[in-house]
Design a protein around this motif. Structure first.
Motif, PDB file in Angstrom:
ATOM      1  N   VAL A  59       0.825  -1.214   0.000  1.00 25.90           N
ATOM      2  CA  VAL A  59       0.000   0.000   0.000  1.00 25.90           C
ATOM      3  C   VAL A  59       0.858   1.263   0.000  1.00 25.90           C
ATOM      4  N   MET A 104      -4.522   5.980   0.395  1.00 24.83           N
ATOM      5  CA  MET A 104      -3.675   4.961   1.025  1.00 24.83           C
ATOM      6  C   MET A 104      -4.341   4.386   2.273  1.00 24.83           C
ATOM      7  N   ALA A 119      -7.144   2.014   1.281  1.00 22.61           N
ATOM      8  CA  ALA A 119      -6.593   0.729   0.833  1.00 22.61           C
ATOM      9  C   ALA A 119      -6.079  -0.079   2.019  1.00 22.61           C
TER      10      ALA A 119
END
Length: 92
Positions: free
Chosen positions: A32, A66, A69
């Motif tokens: 990630v 981010m 995710a």
């Protein structure tokens, strides 16, 4: 002299806990947050020693992507929390 508005940035912090497997955190940092595996390992050592560490500062939109995710991977990794209401006494 000119003025400009600085782009808002967000620091992403990791906190140490004794429950999350090291390998999962390293994979999360690599997949990630695009950290090299060696850097991810060093980062996890810093988190362990200092109890927390910044993974970096990113423009707000990028940081939010981010984090989303990361949350998806974390939610998929961890089983759902037990429903405490089902374990309670009946009739209350």
């Amino acid at each position: 002299m000119s003025t400009f508005e600085a782009e808002a940035v967000t620091a992403i912090l990791f906190y140490h806990d004794d429950e999350t497997p090291l390998q999962f955190v390293i994979e999360l940092l690599h997949s990630v947050f695009k950290k090299q595996l060696a850097d991810a390992l060093r980062f996890t050592e810093a988190v362990r020693k200092e109890e927390q560490a910044s993974c970096g500062s990113y423009p707000r939109d990028i940081a939010n992507e981010m984090l989303e995710a990361a949350r998806e991977r974390i939610d998929a990794f961890r089983p759902p929390a037990p429903d405490h209401e089902q374990g309670g006494r009946r009739g209350q």
